[in-house]
Design a protein around this motif. Structure first.
Motif, PDB file in Angstrom:
ATOM      1  N   GLU A  31       0.823  -1.218   0.000  1.00 12.70           N
ATOM      2  CA  GLU A  31       0.000   0.000   0.000  1.00 12.70           C
ATOM      3  C   GLU A  31       0.855   1.266   0.000  1.00 12.70           C
ATOM      4  OE1 GLU A  31      -3.207  -0.019   2.850  1.00 12.70           O
ATOM      5  OE2 GLU A  31      -3.627  -2.126   2.464  1.00 12.70           O
ATOM      6  N   ALA A  32       1.897   1.274  -0.816  1.00  9.92           N
ATOM      7  CA  ALA A  32       2.784   2.438  -0.926  1.00  9.92           C
ATOM      8  C   ALA A  32       2.032   3.580  -1.602  1.00  9.92           C
ATOM      9  CB  ALA A  32       4.030   2.058  -1.725  1.00  9.92           C
ATOM     10  N   ARG A  33       1.891   4.702  -0.867  1.00 11.83           N
ATOM     11  CA  ARG A  33       1.100   5.814  -1.402  1.00 11.83           C
ATOM     12  C   ARG A  33       1.624   7.148  -0.899  1.00 11.83           C
ATOM     13  NH1 ARG A  33      -0.652   3.359   2.928  1.00 11.83           N
ATOM     14  NH2 ARG A  33      -1.896   4.393   4.528  1.00 11.83           N
ATOM     15  N   ILE A  34       1.403   8.158  -1.723  1.00 10.76           N
ATOM     16  CA  ILE A  34       1.758   9.538  -1.395  1.00 10.76           C
ATOM     17  C   ILE A  34       0.513  10.378  -1.650  1.00 10.76           C
ATOM     18  CG2 ILE A  34       3.112  11.557  -2.129  1.00 10.76           C
ATOM     19  CD1 ILE A  34       5.351   9.524  -2.915  1.00 10.76           C
ATOM     20  N   PHE A  35       0.173  11.238  -0.694  1.00 16.03           N
ATOM     21  CA  PHE A  35      -0.956  12.135  -0.914  1.00 16.03           C
ATOM     22  C   PHE A  35      -0.568  13.204  -1.923  1.00 16.03           C
ATOM     23  CE2 PHE A  35      -2.652  11.051   3.471  1.00 16.03           C
ATOM     24  CZ  PHE A  35      -3.789  10.414   2.975  1.00 16.03           C
ATOM     25  N   ALA A  36      -1.460  13.488  -2.869  1.00 12.82           N
ATOM     26  CA  ALA A  36      -1.259  14.620  -3.771  1.00 12.82           C
ATOM     27  C   ALA A  36      -1.242  15.877  -2.907  1.00 12.82           C
ATOM     28  CB  ALA A  36      -2.384  14.678  -4.801  1.00 12.82           C
ATOM     29  N   SER A  42       3.367  23.222  -0.146  1.00 16.98           N
ATOM     30  CA  SER A  42       4.637  22.752  -0.715  1.00 16.98           C
ATOM     31  C   SER A  42       5.097  21.453  -0.045  1.00 16.98           C
ATOM     32  CB  SER A  42       5.710  23.826  -0.558  1.00 16.98           C
ATOM     33  OG  SER A  42       5.939  24.072   0.818  1.00 16.98           O
ATOM     34  N   ALA A  43       4.252  20.860   0.805  1.00 21.93           N
ATOM     35  CA  ALA A  43       4.630  19.631   1.500  1.00 21.93           C
ATOM     36  C   ALA A  43       3.498  18.611   1.435  1.00 21.93           C
ATOM     37  CB  ALA A  43       4.971  19.927   2.957  1.00 21.93           C
ATOM     38  N   THR A  44       3.875  17.347   1.483  1.00 18.25           N
ATOM     39  CA  THR A  44       2.911  16.263   1.559  1.00 18.25           C
ATOM     40  C   THR A  44       3.576  15.089   2.263  1.00 18.25           C
ATOM     41  OG1 THR A  44       1.219  15.024   0.352  1.00 18.25           O
ATOM     42  CG2 THR A  44       3.388  15.233  -0.724  1.00 18.25           C
ATOM     43  N   ALA A  45       2.858  13.965   2.363  1.00 13.58           N
ATOM     44  CA  ALA A  45       3.380  12.820   3.107  1.00 13.58           C
ATOM     45  C   ALA A  45       3.173  11.523   2.343  1.00 13.58           C
ATOM     46  CB  ALA A  45       2.692  12.741   4.469  1.00 13.58           C
ATOM     47  N   GLY A  46       4.008  10.532   2.677  1.00 17.50           N
ATOM     48  CA  GLY A  46       3.929   9.202   2.075  1.00 17.50           C
ATOM     49  C   GLY A  46       3.797   8.137   3.144  1.00 17.50           C
ATOM     50  N   TYR A  47       3.090   7.062   2.788  1.00 16.02           N
ATOM     51  CA  TYR A  47       2.775   6.001   3.726  1.00 16.02           C
ATOM     52  C   TYR A  47       2.870   4.632   3.061  1.00 16.02           C
ATOM     53  CZ  TYR A  47       0.642  10.082   5.885  1.00 16.02           C
ATOM     54  OH  TYR A  47       0.424  11.334   6.403  1.00 16.02           O
ATOM     55  N   GLY A 105       1.979   8.473  12.919  1.00 21.54           N
ATOM     56  CA  GLY A 105       3.102   7.610  13.282  1.00 21.54           C
ATOM     57  C   GLY A 105       4.309   7.945  12.419  1.00 21.54           C
ATOM     58  N   ASN A 106       5.092   6.922  12.088  1.00 18.14           N
ATOM     59  CA  ASN A 106       6.208   7.115  11.161  1.00 18.14           C
ATOM     60  C   ASN A 106       5.649   7.412   9.773  1.00 18.14           C
ATOM     61  OD1 ASN A 106       8.261   6.449  13.059  1.00 18.14           O
ATOM     62  ND2 ASN A 106       7.842   4.284  12.750  1.00 18.14           N
ATOM     63  N   HIS A 107       6.324   8.288   9.034  1.00 19.63           N
ATOM     64  CA  HIS A 107       5.886   8.622   7.680  1.00 19.63           C
ATOM     65  C   HIS A 107       7.020   9.312   6.928  1.00 19.63           C
ATOM     66  CE1 HIS A 107       4.878  12.052  10.272  1.00 19.63           C
ATOM     67  NE2 HIS A 107       5.129  12.817   9.225  1.00 19.63           N
ATOM     68  N   ILE A 108       6.812   9.460   5.622  1.00 17.03           N
ATOM     69  CA  ILE A 108       7.762  10.188   4.775  1.00 17.03           C
ATOM     70  C   ILE A 108       7.194  11.577   4.558  1.00 17.03           C
ATOM     71  CG2 ILE A 108       8.880  10.264   2.513  1.00 17.03           C
ATOM     72  CD1 ILE A 108       8.210   7.224   2.304  1.00 17.03           C
ATOM     73  N   MET A 109       8.028  12.600   4.710  1.00 18.03           N
ATOM     74  CA  MET A 109       7.622  13.967   4.377  1.00 18.03           C
ATOM     75  C   MET A 109       8.333  14.362   3.080  1.00 18.03           C
ATOM     76  SD  MET A 109       5.383  15.250   6.444  1.00 18.03           S
ATOM     77  CE  MET A 109       5.456  16.913   5.792  1.00 18.03           C
ATOM     78  N   LEU A 110       7.575  14.986   2.180  1.00 14.18           N
ATOM     79  CA  LEU A 110       8.099  15.403   0.885  1.00 14.18           C
ATOM     80  C   LEU A 110       7.876  16.900   0.747  1.00 14.18           C
ATOM     81  CD1 LEU A 110       6.063  12.630   0.452  1.00 14.18           C
ATOM     82  CD2 LEU A 110       7.714  12.465  -1.379  1.00 14.18           C
TER      83      LEU A 110
END
Length: 152
Positions: A31-36, A42-47, A105-110
């Motif tokens: 379920e690799a996903r990134i919010f548009a 200028s920022a979003t997150a991935g899970y 929780g843990n997440h990727i910030m872009l």
């Protein structure tokens, strides 16, 4: 010539050939996903969920996500009675275990995309897994804001 073709086919369908394909990456990401990104943001997150397919723990760091200028891994912590995000240098995935990247929780910030990122496109996300670059496909999904809840 016929023997060479048969030998090539036998090798292609051997268990060794299949094993090599299955272990290309030492992690699976479900379920690799990134919010548009929201308009004006200028920022979003991935899970997703990292699953370690090896018998040893692995260290994971984020390397890059095209087309974002910067990426970080974050964890959400409680600080002075409030929820806050802080950068983490690496995640450790236990042997044959998994770690969730999820809201809260843990997440990727872009940060700072150099072009518009749209729902339904696929982005290449590169991690260092035990020091080796591995790239995964993440699907961009539309962000739906629940009533009264704000994240990032």
């Amino acid at each position: 010539m016929k023997m060479m073709t048969l030998a090539a086919l036998a090798l292609a369908f051997s268990p060794v050939a299949f094993a090599a394909k299955e272990t290309k990456n030492s992690l699976n990401i479900i379920e690799a996903r990134i919010f548009a990104p929201l308009k004006g943001s200028s920022a979003t997150a991935g899970y997703g969920t990292f699953t370690n397919t090896t018998g040893k723990e692995v260290a994971v760091t984020i390397e890059k996500v095209e087309p974002f200028k910067a990426v970080e891994m974050h964890e959400t912590i409680e600080k002075e009675g409030r929820m806050a995000m802080q950068k983490v240098e690496k995640l450790t995935i236990p042997a044959k275990g998994s770690v969730d990247l999820k809201p809260g929780g843990n997440h990727i910030m872009l940060f700072d995309p150099i072009r518009e990122v749209k729902a339904d496109e696929t982005l290449k996300v590169t991690f260092k897994v035990n020091g080796k670059s591995e790239t995964y496909d993440f699907k961009v999904i539309p962000r739906v804001k629940p009533e009264g809840h704000h994240h990032h």
